[in-house]
Each structure stands twice: as C-alpha cells, then as structure tokens.
Design a protein around this motif. Structure first.
Motif, mmCIF file in Angstrom:
data_model
loop_
_atom_site.group_PDB
_atom_site.id
_atom_site.type_symbol
_atom_site.label_atom_id
_atom_site.label_comp_id
_atom_site.label_asym_id
_atom_site.label_seq_id
_atom_site.Cartn_x
_atom_site.Cartn_y
_atom_site.Cartn_z
ATOM 1 N N VAL A 58 -10.340 27.180 -19.194
ATOM 2 C CA VAL A 58 -11.778 27.123 -18.946
ATOM 3 C C VAL A 58 -12.055 26.327 -17.678
ATOM 4 O O VAL A 58 -11.466 25.259 -17.456
ATOM 5 C CB VAL A 58 -12.506 26.463 -20.138
ATOM 6 C CG1 VAL A 58 -14.011 26.392 -19.883
ATOM 7 C CG2 VAL A 58 -12.218 27.237 -21.428
ATOM 8 N N VAL A 59 -12.941 26.847 -16.832
ATOM 9 C CA VAL A 59 -13.346 26.145 -15.617
ATOM 10 C C VAL A 59 -14.324 25.036 -15.994
ATOM 11 O O VAL A 59 -15.449 25.309 -16.423
ATOM 12 C CB VAL A 59 -13.998 27.108 -14.611
ATOM 13 C CG1 VAL A 59 -14.485 26.347 -13.385
ATOM 14 C CG2 VAL A 59 -13.019 28.201 -14.191
ATOM 15 N N LYS A 60 -13.901 23.795 -15.820
ATOM 16 C CA LYS A 60 -14.743 22.650 -16.173
ATOM 17 C C LYS A 60 -15.196 21.877 -14.942
ATOM 18 O O LYS A 60 -16.091 21.036 -15.030
ATOM 19 C CB LYS A 60 -13.990 21.722 -17.124
ATOM 20 C CG LYS A 60 -13.646 22.362 -18.462
ATOM 21 C CD LYS A 60 -12.897 21.405 -19.369
ATOM 22 C CE LYS A 60 -12.585 22.061 -20.706
ATOM 23 N NZ LYS A 60 -11.819 21.160 -21.609
ATOM 24 N N GLU A 61 -14.563 22.139 -13.824
ATOM 25 C CA GLU A 61 -14.947 21.513 -12.563
ATOM 26 C C GLU A 61 -14.658 22.493 -11.447
ATOM 27 O O GLU A 61 -13.926 23.475 -11.639
ATOM 28 C CB GLU A 61 -14.171 20.211 -12.354
ATOM 29 C CG GLU A 61 -12.670 20.372 -12.379
ATOM 30 C CD GLU A 61 -11.934 19.050 -12.366
ATOM 31 O OE1 GLU A 61 -10.911 18.962 -11.669
ATOM 32 O OE2 GLU A 61 -12.382 18.102 -13.049
ATOM 33 N N PRO A 62 -15.244 22.301 -10.245
ATOM 34 C CA PRO A 62 -15.050 23.264 -9.161
ATOM 35 C C PRO A 62 -13.575 23.553 -8.890
ATOM 36 O O PRO A 62 -12.742 22.644 -8.873
ATOM 37 C CB PRO A 62 -15.713 22.575 -7.966
ATOM 38 C CG PRO A 62 -16.770 21.714 -8.587
ATOM 39 C CD PRO A 62 -16.171 21.213 -9.866
ATOM 40 N N MET A 63 -13.265 24.852 -8.697
ATOM 41 C CA MET A 63 -11.885 25.278 -8.518
ATOM 42 C C MET A 63 -11.815 26.377 -7.458
ATOM 43 O O MET A 63 -12.590 27.334 -7.483
ATOM 44 C CB MET A 63 -11.326 25.810 -9.846
ATOM 45 C CG MET A 63 -9.899 26.331 -9.759
ATOM 46 S SD MET A 63 -9.347 27.066 -11.330
ATOM 47 C CE MET A 63 -10.219 28.654 -11.281
ATOM 48 N N VAL A 64 -10.873 26.242 -6.520
ATOM 49 C CA VAL A 64 -10.619 27.284 -5.536
ATOM 50 C C VAL A 64 -9.903 28.432 -6.241
ATOM 51 O O VAL A 64 -8.935 28.225 -6.978
ATOM 52 C CB VAL A 64 -9.761 26.759 -4.372
ATOM 53 C CG1 VAL A 64 -9.482 27.885 -3.366
ATOM 54 C CG2 VAL A 64 -10.443 25.587 -3.683
ATOM 55 N N LEU A 65 -10.388 29.651 -6.036
ATOM 56 C CA LEU A 65 -9.789 30.826 -6.661
ATOM 57 C C LEU A 65 -8.588 31.327 -5.858
ATOM 58 O O LEU A 65 -8.311 30.845 -4.767
ATOM 59 C CB LEU A 65 -10.836 31.939 -6.785
ATOM 60 C CG LEU A 65 -11.952 31.704 -7.806
ATOM 61 C CD1 LEU A 65 -13.040 32.759 -7.652
ATOM 62 C CD2 LEU A 65 -11.390 31.725 -9.215
ATOM 63 N N GLY A 66 -7.866 32.300 -6.409
ATOM 64 C CA GLY A 66 -6.814 32.993 -5.677
ATOM 65 C C GLY A 66 -5.396 32.559 -5.984
ATOM 66 O O GLY A 66 -5.093 31.363 -5.944
ATOM 67 N N HIS A 67 -4.524 33.533 -6.308
ATOM 68 C CA HIS A 67 -3.109 33.204 -6.522
ATOM 69 C C HIS A 67 -2.158 34.322 -6.099
ATOM 70 O O HIS A 67 -0.942 34.132 -6.104
ATOM 71 C CB HIS A 67 -2.857 32.848 -7.995
ATOM 72 C CG HIS A 67 -3.084 33.985 -8.946
ATOM 73 N ND1 HIS A 67 -4.307 34.240 -9.508
ATOM 74 C CD2 HIS A 67 -2.240 34.918 -9.440
ATOM 75 C CE1 HIS A 67 -4.210 35.293 -10.306
ATOM 76 N NE2 HIS A 67 -2.964 35.729 -10.276
ATOM 77 N N GLU A 68 -2.678 35.502 -5.746
ATOM 78 C CA GLU A 68 -1.822 36.574 -5.242
ATOM 79 C C GLU A 68 -1.870 36.497 -3.720
ATOM 80 O O GLU A 68 -2.776 37.047 -3.103
ATOM 81 C CB GLU A 68 -2.338 37.939 -5.705
ATOM 82 C CG GLU A 68 -2.399 38.115 -7.208
ATOM 83 C CD GLU A 68 -2.922 39.491 -7.619
ATOM 84 O OE1 GLU A 68 -2.969 39.761 -8.821
ATOM 85 O OE2 GLU A 68 -3.271 40.301 -6.719
ATOM 86 N N ALA A 69 -0.890 35.828 -3.108
ATOM 87 C CA ALA A 69 -1.148 35.412 -1.729
ATOM 88 C C ALA A 69 0.061 35.430 -0.809
ATOM 89 O O ALA A 69 1.213 35.345 -1.245
ATOM 90 C CB ALA A 69 -1.758 34.007 -1.749
ATOM 91 N N SER A 70 -0.264 35.504 0.476
ATOM 92 C CA SER A 70 0.729 35.386 1.551
ATOM 93 C C SER A 70 0.049 34.760 2.761
ATOM 94 O O SER A 70 -1.184 34.703 2.836
ATOM 95 C CB SER A 70 1.293 36.762 1.916
ATOM 96 O OG SER A 70 0.254 37.579 2.446
ATOM 97 N N GLY A 71 0.851 34.298 3.707
ATOM 98 C CA GLY A 71 0.290 33.691 4.904
ATOM 99 C C GLY A 71 1.367 33.332 5.904
ATOM 100 O O GLY A 71 2.532 33.740 5.776
ATOM 101 N N VAL A 72 0.977 32.532 6.878
ATOM 102 C CA VAL A 72 1.871 32.148 7.974
ATOM 103 C C VAL A 72 2.052 30.634 7.968
ATOM 104 O O VAL A 72 1.072 29.878 7.926
ATOM 105 C CB VAL A 72 1.308 32.600 9.337
ATOM 106 C CG1 VAL A 72 2.256 32.200 10.468
ATOM 107 C CG2 VAL A 72 1.073 34.109 9.340
ATOM 108 N N VAL A 73 3.289 30.191 8.014
ATOM 109 C CA VAL A 73 3.592 28.760 8.019
ATOM 110 C C VAL A 73 3.126 28.139 9.333
ATOM 111 O O VAL A 73 3.491 28.609 10.421
ATOM 112 C CB VAL A 73 5.104 28.522 7.828
ATOM 113 C CG1 VAL A 73 5.440 27.029 7.965
ATOM 114 C CG2 VAL A 73 5.563 29.045 6.467
#
Length: 350
Positions: A58-73
């Motif tokens: 359960v979201v009880k405090e502000p939370m950044v979404l997203g977990h299917e991810a890629s990016g550049v170091v």
C-alpha cells in the motif's frame, strides 16, 4: 554529468500522480548513477496509480513509480569494475540482502529484506537520474536498444515461469491471459520447445496479436460458465502439460486445474484474489502441481541472451511511446482497453 535536473513521476495517493523535481542521488562505492532511458508501465504500476495499492503493498507516502527500466551509466562508484560511463544497461529492480539463507540458495526473489523498485516504501526509477547497485545492472550489447532493455523485466517473469513449469520439447501449454506477461510467456515456452500452445483472453485484439506472435490456438472467453469454457478449451487443445495463468483472474486459475493433464502443472503467474475456491477433488485425484511465482531470480542474463541472440523479438509488443512529462497520459493509455495498448514505454531522456 550533463544534466542535473531530476524530474520524477511521484505517486502521492490513488489518482494523485505529480511530476516533481527530486534530489540527484549520490552513488556509493558499489553503485552506478544512471541517466534513465526507457521505462515500461507494468500492471502493478497501474494498480498503484489507480488504487493506491497492489496486493498487500500500500502506498502510504509519496513514491516514485517505475521498475521496468534501462538507461545510460553517467557515474561509477569506486569499486565498480564491470561498468563505465557511457555503458547502456538494463536494471534488475529487486535488491536482496545477499546474506540470508534464501539469498545464499539462489532464491533471492524470496529474500524477506528485498528492496524492489516502486514497491512501497521503495522509490522506483521513473525519473531522469537514478542510482542502483552495479551488480544488478546488465550491460546491453550495441545492437540491443534501451526499449528492449526495459523489456527484460517482464521477460524475466516469463522466463522464470517457464523454468518453474519445466516446459521442454513437445510440451502442450495453456496460457491464460494475453497481456504482456502472457504473450512473453507464450514466446518463451515456444522457444523452450513447446509445440502446442493455446492462449486465452477476453480481448479480441490481444488474441489476434498473440496469433501473429506465434500462438498455435487462440480462444476468446465469452461464457461465464467455467465448465463450458473448460470443455471447449479441452476440445481444441486436449490436456495441456502446463497451464500458465498470467491473467490474474480467478476463473482462469480454476480453468487450469480443470483442464491440465494428470501429473501436470498449473503455475499462478498473475495475482488474483487472496482466497479462491478450488476444485480440490480434481487437484488431488490428478496430482496436479500448483506452483506460485514471485517475480524471478537469476533470469536477467537468460532474458538478455534471448533478445541479443535474436531468439525472441520483443519489439512488436511495444505499442506506445511517451515522454517523461507525458507520464499521466501514458498511464491513461496503458489502463484503457480501447487504446489497444500492449506495452507502453516512457522515455525519461525526452
């Protein structure tokens, strides 16, 4: 680092998603700082966004979404040796404690101390800049795109499900649910040697897409009578060796028990009701094994090899693209069946 802006998609409560500037994280010795590229929207993200919860979380405090991810170091901790600035990586989002008995046995997905992106209270990575342990970042070959890198997460669920089910050459498989996980599970099962696969759903568009992606049979569920559905499925497919329930619908889980052959396996991949009334007599007399799935373990390298080798093409599943500032629109699209979306990707670098 060229950009110090760290805009993020922060969920405050159900239907309260805000684009906010958060602090730029400082990577520790064993971590890397990542300029986020592609982030896919998962069914769990939609549940948090729409309901403020997903299962027991359960979201009880502000939370950044997203977990299917890629990016550049863009930053590397002093003890990181296998990655450097400029490397493109896929991010495995669950970080276990590494020291409990489950972790030591290789079942780190069951670690009681695991910290998983965008699972309360842990922030996700739908933002411009994000830090992550380097050993849970996987370098992408030059020919594998960031979009494909983001697809490694749902693909790992499919890989783990098929491994748990022990699908092999000649298997007959029933896949319930033609969403992204169901479609990927079908593709992985076919790659593992399954020769007769049916996929079911209530959505005709997704079923037609499944047929194009390699399903041997598609079946649209219109009857509410589960016994009628079971007879129709069996008349076409026979008795599957394995049923993979990727629908999250209780009736599909029960369907699997009804039709799976004696000695076969039913794998509950998608979530559903916490309590379900099951046909236990058939379960016992046929010795059908029920298997649960919780995320995955040791599957990212396999998923990456499947994509990098060309064994699986996940690109057709990506139906919609949005920029980070269009996150709200992306969620509306992903949650709307009329949009005919399969996998929605948000580009944090745009």
């Amino acid at each position: 680092m060229a950009n110090s802006d760290n805009t993020a998609a922060v969920l405050h409560a159900a239907n309260d998603l805000r684009m906010e500037s958060i602090s730029v994280p400082e990577p520790k010795d064993t971590e890397v700082l990542i300029s986020m590229g592609s982030v896919g929207i998962c069914g769990s993200d939609i549940k948090y966004w729409a309901l403020g919860k997903c299962g027991k979380f359960v979201v009880k405090e502000p939370m950044v979404l997203g977990h299917e991810a890629s990016g550049v170091v863009v930053g590397v901790g002093s003890k990181v040796t296998h990655l450097k600035e400029g490397d493109r990586v896929a991010i495995e989002p669950g970080i276990p404690c590494r020291s409990c008995n489950l972790c030591k046995k290789g079942r780190y997905n069951l670690c009681p101390g695991v910290e998983f992106c965008a699972t309360p209270p842990i922030d996700g990575n739908l933002c411009r800049l994000y830090k992550h342990p380097a050993d849970f970042c996987f370098k992408l070959p030059d020919h594998v795109s960031l979009d494909e890198g983001a697809m490694l997460e749902p693909l790992s669920v499919a890989v783990y499900s098929c491994k748990r089910a022990e699908i092999d050459l000649g298997s007959t498989v029933l896949v319930c649910g033609a969403g992204p996980i169901g479609l990927l599970a079908m593709m992985v099962a076919k790659n593992a040697g399954a020769t007769n696969i049916m996929i079911t759903d209530i959505d005709e568009h997704r079923l037609n897409f499944a047929k194009k992606m390699g399903a041997d049979h598609i079946f649209k569920i219109v009857d509410k009578d589960g016994d009628v559905v079971a007879r129709k499925v069996s008349s076409i497919l026979g008795e599957p060796d394995v049923t993979l329930d990727c629908s999250g619908v209780d009736s599909s889980f029960i369907l699997g028990i009804q039709v799976t052959r004696p000695g076969g396996k039913v794998v509950r991949v998608g979530g559903g009701s916490p309590k379900v009334e099951l046909p236990l007599t058939r379960l016992n007399t046929n010795e059908v094994d029920l298997l649960g799935i919780f995320r995955y373990a040791n599957c990212y390298p396999i998923a990456l090899d499947l994509i990098a080798s060309g064994a699986l093409n996940v690109k057709p599943l990506i139906s919609h693209h949005f920029t980070l500032l269009e996150t709200e629109k992306a969620f509306l699209t992903a949650s709307d069946r009329n949009s005919q979306s399969i996998k929605v990707i948000i580009h944090c670098d745009r």
